[in-house]
Design a protein around this motif. Structure first.
Motif, PDB file in Angstrom:
ATOM      1  N   ALA A   1       0.834  -1.208   0.000  1.00 47.76           N
ATOM      2  CA  ALA A   1       0.000   0.000   0.000  1.00 47.76           C
ATOM      3  C   ALA A   1       0.867   1.256   0.000  1.00 47.76           C
ATOM      4  O   ALA A   1       0.581   2.229  -0.707  1.00 47.76           O
ATOM      5  N   GLN A   2       1.936   1.243   0.773  1.00 47.92           N
ATOM      6  CA  GLN A   2       2.831   2.395   0.826  1.00 47.92           C
ATOM      7  C   GLN A   2       3.528   2.590  -0.517  1.00 47.92           C
ATOM      8  O   GLN A   2       3.650   3.713  -1.013  1.00 47.92           O
ATOM      9  N   THR A   3       3.957   1.500  -1.128  1.00 50.70           N
ATOM     10  CA  THR A   3       4.599   1.574  -2.447  1.00 50.70           C
ATOM     11  C   THR A   3       3.630   2.138  -3.476  1.00 50.70           C
ATOM     12  O   THR A   3       4.003   2.987  -4.295  1.00 50.70           O
ATOM     13  N   HIS A   4       2.390   1.687  -3.438  1.00 51.14           N
ATOM     14  CA  HIS A   4       1.366   2.175  -4.354  1.00 51.14           C
ATOM     15  C   HIS A   4       1.185   3.687  -4.186  1.00 51.14           C
ATOM     16  O   HIS A   4       1.141   4.443  -5.168  1.00 51.14           O
TER      17      HIS A   4
ATOM     18  N   PHE B   1       4.945  10.380  -6.547  1.00 50.01           N
ATOM     19  CA  PHE B   1       6.116  10.781  -7.323  1.00 50.01           C
ATOM     20  C   PHE B   1       5.940  10.638  -8.836  1.00 50.01           C
ATOM     21  O   PHE B   1       6.885  10.882  -9.588  1.00 50.01           O
ATOM     22  N   ASN B   2       4.766  10.285  -9.280  1.00 52.52           N
ATOM     23  CA  ASN B   2       4.532  10.079 -10.708  1.00 52.52           C
ATOM     24  C   ASN B   2       4.734  11.352 -11.528  1.00 52.52           C
ATOM     25  O   ASN B   2       5.077  11.290 -12.701  1.00 52.52           O
TER      26      ASN B   2
END
Length: 195
Positions: free
Chosen positions: A4-7, A13-14
Protein backbone atom coordinates in the motif's frame (compact mmCIF):
# COMPACT_ATOMS: atom_id res chain seq x y z
CA UNK A 1 1.19 -2.47 4.36
CA UNK A 2 4.39 -2.18 2.32
CA UNK A 3 2.48 -2.76 -0.91
CA UNK A 4 0.00 0.00 0.00
CA UNK A 5 2.83 2.39 0.83
CA UNK A 6 4.60 1.57 -2.45
CA UNK A 7 1.37 2.17 -4.35
CA UNK A 8 0.93 5.58 -2.68
CA UNK A 9 4.55 6.56 -3.30
CA UNK A 10 4.29 5.62 -6.98
CA UNK A 11 1.36 8.01 -7.37
CA UNK A 12 2.91 10.77 -5.28
CA UNK A 13 6.12 10.78 -7.32
CA UNK A 14 4.53 10.08 -10.71
CA UNK A 15 4.72 13.77 -11.64
CA UNK A 16 8.50 13.33 -12.01
CA UNK A 17 7.97 11.31 -15.21
CA UNK A 18 6.05 13.94 -17.11
CA UNK A 19 8.08 16.87 -15.79
CA UNK A 20 11.37 15.24 -16.87
CA UNK A 21 9.84 14.50 -20.28
CA UNK A 22 8.83 18.15 -20.66
CA UNK A 23 12.35 19.18 -19.62
CA UNK A 24 13.91 16.84 -22.21
CA UNK A 25 11.72 18.30 -24.97
CA UNK A 26 12.41 21.89 -23.94
CA UNK A 27 16.17 21.21 -23.87
CA UNK A 28 15.92 19.56 -27.30
CA UNK A 29 17.31 16.16 -26.23
CA UNK A 30 15.33 14.11 -28.78
CA UNK A 31 16.34 16.43 -31.63
CA UNK A 32 20.01 16.52 -30.57
CA UNK A 33 20.24 12.72 -30.52
CA UNK A 34 18.37 12.45 -33.84
CA UNK A 35 20.73 14.96 -35.50
CA UNK A 36 23.73 13.08 -34.11
CA UNK A 37 22.65 10.06 -36.15
CA UNK A 38 23.76 7.41 -33.65
CA UNK A 39 23.59 6.81 -29.90
CA UNK A 40 25.14 9.64 -27.88
CA UNK A 41 27.34 9.24 -24.86
CA UNK A 42 26.53 11.30 -21.79
CA UNK A 43 29.48 13.62 -22.41
CA UNK A 44 28.41 14.16 -26.05
CA UNK A 45 24.87 14.87 -24.95
CA UNK A 46 25.96 17.32 -22.25
CA UNK A 47 28.18 19.15 -24.76
CA UNK A 48 25.36 19.45 -27.28
CA UNK A 49 22.65 20.63 -24.90
CA UNK A 50 22.00 24.29 -24.02
CA UNK A 51 22.66 23.82 -20.30
CA UNK A 52 24.75 25.69 -17.77
CA UNK A 53 28.07 23.87 -17.08
CA UNK A 54 27.28 23.66 -13.37
CA UNK A 55 24.21 21.52 -14.20
CA UNK A 56 26.07 18.96 -16.34
CA UNK A 57 26.43 16.58 -13.39
CA UNK A 58 22.62 16.24 -13.17
CA UNK A 59 21.96 15.22 -16.78
CA UNK A 60 22.75 11.59 -15.93
CA UNK A 61 19.97 11.54 -13.34
CA UNK A 62 17.50 13.03 -15.77
CA UNK A 63 18.44 10.46 -18.41
CA UNK A 64 18.01 7.58 -15.92
CA UNK A 65 14.41 8.66 -15.30
CA UNK A 66 13.75 9.03 -19.04
CA UNK A 67 15.26 5.60 -19.77
CA UNK A 68 13.20 4.04 -16.98
CA UNK A 69 10.02 5.59 -18.36
CA UNK A 70 10.81 4.28 -21.88
CA UNK A 71 11.49 7.54 -23.68
CA UNK A 72 15.16 6.84 -24.30
CA UNK A 73 17.11 3.61 -24.47
CA UNK A 74 20.50 3.10 -22.93
CA UNK A 75 23.29 1.08 -24.51
CA UNK A 76 26.55 0.16 -22.88
CA UNK A 77 29.14 -0.03 -25.64
CA UNK A 78 32.43 1.32 -24.27
CA UNK A 79 30.44 3.74 -22.15
CA UNK A 80 26.77 4.59 -21.62
CA UNK A 81 25.11 5.89 -24.75
CA UNK A 82 21.53 7.02 -25.30
CA UNK A 83 19.28 6.57 -28.30
CA UNK A 84 15.69 7.35 -29.22
CA UNK A 85 12.74 5.01 -28.78
CA UNK A 86 9.61 4.99 -30.95
CA UNK A 87 7.90 7.12 -28.30
CA UNK A 88 10.70 9.68 -28.38
CA UNK A 89 10.47 9.96 -32.15
CA UNK A 90 6.96 11.35 -31.64
CA UNK A 91 8.57 14.25 -29.77
CA UNK A 92 10.93 15.33 -32.56
CA UNK A 93 10.44 18.91 -33.68
CA UNK A 94 10.34 18.04 -37.39
CA UNK A 95 8.28 14.84 -37.19
CA UNK A 96 5.23 15.36 -39.46
CA UNK A 97 3.28 12.73 -37.49
CA UNK A 98 3.93 14.29 -34.12
CA UNK A 99 0.93 15.61 -32.25
CA UNK A 100 2.51 14.69 -28.96
CA UNK A 101 5.16 17.42 -28.70
CA UNK A 102 2.81 20.43 -29.04
CA UNK A 103 0.22 18.73 -26.83
CA UNK A 104 2.84 17.95 -24.17
CA UNK A 105 4.05 21.56 -24.13
CA UNK A 106 0.47 22.85 -23.91
CA UNK A 107 -0.85 20.50 -21.24
CA UNK A 108 2.23 20.79 -19.02
CA UNK A 109 2.38 24.56 -19.26
CA UNK A 110 2.08 26.16 -15.79
CA UNK A 111 -1.07 28.01 -16.88
CA UNK A 112 -2.79 24.65 -17.43
CA UNK A 113 -1.26 22.79 -14.49
CA UNK A 114 -2.15 25.48 -11.94
CA UNK A 115 -5.91 24.66 -12.08
CA UNK A 116 -5.11 21.11 -10.95
CA UNK A 117 -3.49 22.62 -7.88
CA UNK A 118 -6.74 24.51 -7.20
CA UNK A 119 -9.04 21.51 -7.55
CA UNK A 120 -9.87 21.18 -3.85
CA UNK A 121 -10.68 24.91 -3.69
CA UNK A 122 -12.98 24.53 -6.69
CA UNK A 123 -14.88 21.70 -5.00
CA UNK A 124 -15.51 24.00 -2.01
CA UNK A 125 -16.83 27.03 -3.91
CA UNK A 126 -19.31 27.84 -6.66
CA UNK A 127 -16.84 28.69 -9.45
CA UNK A 128 -17.66 27.06 -12.79
CA UNK A 129 -14.28 25.34 -13.15
CA UNK A 130 -10.83 25.03 -11.62
CA UNK A 131 -9.29 27.19 -14.35
CA UNK A 132 -11.43 30.12 -13.17
CA UNK A 133 -10.30 29.52 -9.60
CA UNK A 134 -6.64 29.57 -10.65
CA UNK A 135 -6.76 32.49 -13.08
CA UNK A 136 -9.97 34.42 -12.26
CA UNK A 137 -11.21 34.13 -15.84
CA UNK A 138 -12.40 31.36 -18.12
CA UNK A 139 -9.92 29.50 -20.31
CA UNK A 140 -10.97 31.07 -23.61
CA UNK A 141 -10.77 34.59 -22.21
CA UNK A 142 -7.31 33.87 -20.80
CA UNK A 143 -6.11 32.31 -24.07
CA UNK A 144 -7.43 35.31 -25.98
CA UNK A 145 -5.31 37.65 -23.87
CA UNK A 146 -2.13 35.55 -23.53
CA UNK A 147 -0.32 35.33 -26.88
CA UNK A 148 2.10 32.64 -25.68
CA UNK A 149 -0.69 30.32 -24.47
CA UNK A 150 -2.71 31.09 -27.58
CA UNK A 151 0.24 30.04 -29.76
CA UNK A 152 0.70 26.80 -27.77
CA UNK A 153 -3.01 26.04 -28.13
CA UNK A 154 -3.06 26.80 -31.85
CA UNK A 155 -0.01 24.61 -32.48
CA UNK A 156 -1.43 21.70 -30.46
CA UNK A 157 -4.83 21.86 -32.16
CA UNK A 158 -3.36 22.25 -35.64
CA UNK A 159 -0.98 19.32 -35.24
CA UNK A 160 -3.84 17.15 -34.00
CA UNK A 161 -5.96 18.12 -37.02
CA UNK A 162 -3.12 17.40 -39.43
CA UNK A 163 -2.60 13.92 -37.97
CA UNK A 164 -6.33 13.15 -37.98
CA UNK A 165 -6.62 14.30 -41.61
CA UNK A 166 -3.65 12.19 -42.73
CA UNK A 167 -5.01 9.12 -40.96
CA UNK A 168 -8.52 9.52 -42.38
CA UNK A 169 -7.21 9.99 -45.91
CA UNK A 170 -4.75 7.07 -45.67
CA UNK A 171 -7.10 4.62 -43.92
CA UNK A 172 -10.28 5.51 -45.82
CA UNK A 173 -8.93 5.93 -49.35
CA UNK A 174 -12.02 4.46 -51.03
CA UNK A 175 -14.24 7.17 -49.57
CA UNK A 176 -12.14 9.77 -51.36
CA UNK A 177 -12.13 8.12 -54.80
CA UNK A 178 -12.83 10.82 -57.37
CA UNK A 179 -12.16 13.68 -54.95
CA UNK A 180 -9.58 16.06 -56.40
CA UNK A 181 -9.21 18.47 -53.50
CA UNK A 182 -10.09 18.86 -49.83
CA UNK A 183 -10.51 22.04 -47.85
CA UNK A 184 -9.66 22.07 -44.17
CA UNK A 185 -12.45 23.38 -41.98
CA UNK A 186 -10.13 24.23 -39.12
CA UNK A 187 -9.73 27.75 -37.82
CA UNK A 188 -7.82 27.52 -34.58
CA UNK A 189 -7.16 31.16 -33.89
CA UNK A 190 -8.73 31.25 -30.43
CA UNK A 191 -7.22 34.60 -29.60
CA UNK A 192 -9.50 36.20 -32.14
CA UNK A 193 -12.55 34.25 -31.08
CA UNK A 194 -12.64 31.83 -34.01
CA UNK A 195 -13.29 28.15 -33.60
Amino acid sequence: MLQAQTHAWNHIFNFINFITLKCAVQLGKPDVIQEHGKPMTLSELVSALPIHPSKAQYVHRLMRILVHSGFFSQQNLNQEAYSLTQSTRLLLKDNPWSVIRPLLLLLLDPVLTKPWDCLSTWFRNDDRNAFSVAHEKIFWEYAGQDTRLNNLLNEAMSSDSILASKLVVSKCKRIFDGVNSLVSGEAWNYGQGHC
